[in-house]
Design a protein around this motif. Structure first.
Motif, mmCIF file in Angstrom:
data_model
loop_
_atom_site.group_PDB
_atom_site.id
_atom_site.type_symbol
_atom_site.label_atom_id
_atom_site.label_comp_id
_atom_site.label_asym_id
_atom_site.label_seq_id
_atom_site.Cartn_x
_atom_site.Cartn_y
_atom_site.Cartn_z
ATOM 1 N N ALA A 181 44.378 47.329 34.950
ATOM 2 C CA ALA A 181 43.814 46.454 35.990
ATOM 3 C C ALA A 181 45.232 45.422 36.109
ATOM 4 N N GLY A 182 44.998 44.521 37.041
ATOM 5 C CA GLY A 182 46.103 43.670 37.287
ATOM 6 C C GLY A 182 45.887 42.601 36.365
ATOM 7 N N PHE A 183 47.234 41.943 36.087
ATOM 8 C CA PHE A 183 47.271 40.974 34.815
ATOM 9 C C PHE A 183 47.877 39.674 35.531
ATOM 10 N N TYR A 184 49.172 39.935 36.330
ATOM 11 C CA TYR A 184 49.695 38.942 37.157
ATOM 12 C C TYR A 184 50.405 39.529 38.286
ATOM 13 N N ASN A 185 49.360 39.234 39.328
ATOM 14 C CA ASN A 185 50.005 39.690 40.678
ATOM 15 C C ASN A 185 50.449 41.179 40.591
ATOM 16 N N LEU A 186 51.462 41.683 40.825
ATOM 17 C CA LEU A 186 51.972 43.021 40.802
ATOM 18 C C LEU A 186 53.113 43.046 40.221
ATOM 19 N N ASP A 187 53.611 42.094 39.368
ATOM 20 C CA ASP A 187 54.461 42.034 38.504
ATOM 21 C C ASP A 187 54.344 42.566 37.110
#
Length: 290
Positions: A181-187
């Motif tokens: 899953a996402g954690f911080y945007n796409l970074d």
């Protein structure tokens, strides 16, 4: 336009009317003409990009569903009907045929859909707004990675293993995880492996940090972006500053850390039980009281 006897009018919009009649849902146009004589067993109340999900029950096809004890107090098994899903447009016309076991809402004018076959083989697709197959895969399931206009990545699952692909089917993150899953945007992404460890990884599939959890009960988010593509994250009761190459730049024993944005300078405030100090968010140098 439509007589009210033996029916419940559920919705009237600028394009069509939704009516419930003897457990079936029917679509009428604005002059009262029934668009689909057979009706549907399900009509979503949400339209996305002018498209709305509909479904029909597969006769004789059922499955067992166990409700979540957290929401209902105790777990019970409910026998539910399998459904085939599709989409109608603003005119009530079927644009995605009702032949998919699972679909997601449209994102970037595409939706994820999957089919299961009697022999256990499955296929998953990306469909455009006309129902055309933009991408055909042999994954069990696809779903959007992040529900934003900027995201064009999808979580792919095969035999309970998940990874990340792009719109062309290129594998970005291998299918080595039970959850992604996402954690911080796409970074930064967060992925859970089969040892129940969580990995912070970047879009180049580089491991940045591994821990049992990345949570902070004192703030309402679990990642703070700093200048120069650096981040404060909170693994297992402490705080660390990392970059996108996985370098740990600073490690704090406490979680009471936050970013303070000033007019000319951003500061990291670190607070302990009996102390408090500040770090320049760009240079990562501490200020010494003189």
């Amino acid at each position: 336009i439509i007589p009210f006897n033996n029916r419940e009018i559920l919705e009237i919009n600028d394009y069509f009317i939704v009516s419930k009649e003897q457990d079936k849902y029917y679509i009428y146009n604005n002059v009262g003409h029934k668009i689909h004589d057979d009706g549907f067993d399900y009509v979503s109340d949400l339209s996305v990009d002018g498209l709305r999900k509909v479904a029909n029950i597969l006769e004789g096809e059922t499955y067992e569903f166990i409700i979540d004890e957290c929401f209902y107090g105790k777990a019970d098994t409910i026998v539910k009907n399998h459904m085939n899903y599709g989409y109608i447009n603003e005119n009530g016309e079927i644009v995605v045929p009702l032949e998919y076991n699972d679909t997601y809402r449209y994102n970037e004018s595409l939706t994820c859909a999957s089919k299961g076959f009697k022999n256990g083989e499955k296929q998953s697709f990306l469909l455009d707004k006309l129902g055309n197959k933009v991408l055909t895969t042999t994954y069990d399931k696809l779903h959007p990675f992040i529900h934003t206009k900027e995201s064009s990545f999808y979580v792919a699952t095969l035999k309970d293993k998940s990874g990340l692909i792009d719109q062309k089917g290129k594998v970005i993150i291998p299918l080595d995880y039970q959850y992604i899953a996402g954690f911080y945007n796409l970074d930064i992404l967060r992925a859970q492996d089969f040892n129940d460890d969580y990995h912070l990884i970047n879009m180049s599939n580089k491991n940045l940090y591994i821990a049992k959890n990345f949570e902070n009960g004192k703030i309402s988010y679990n990642c703070i972006e700093l200048p120069e593509k650096r981040f404060i994250v909170f693994p297992e009761g402490k705080s660390i500053i990392i970059d996108l190459d996985g370098n740990v730049l600073i490690e704090f024993p406490e979680q009471n850390v936050e970013l303070i944005k000033l007019e000319k300078m951003d500061l990291i405030e670190v607070r302990g039980d009996h102390y408090k100090y500040y770090i320049n968010a760009r240079t990562l140098k501490a200020y010494v009281k003189r």
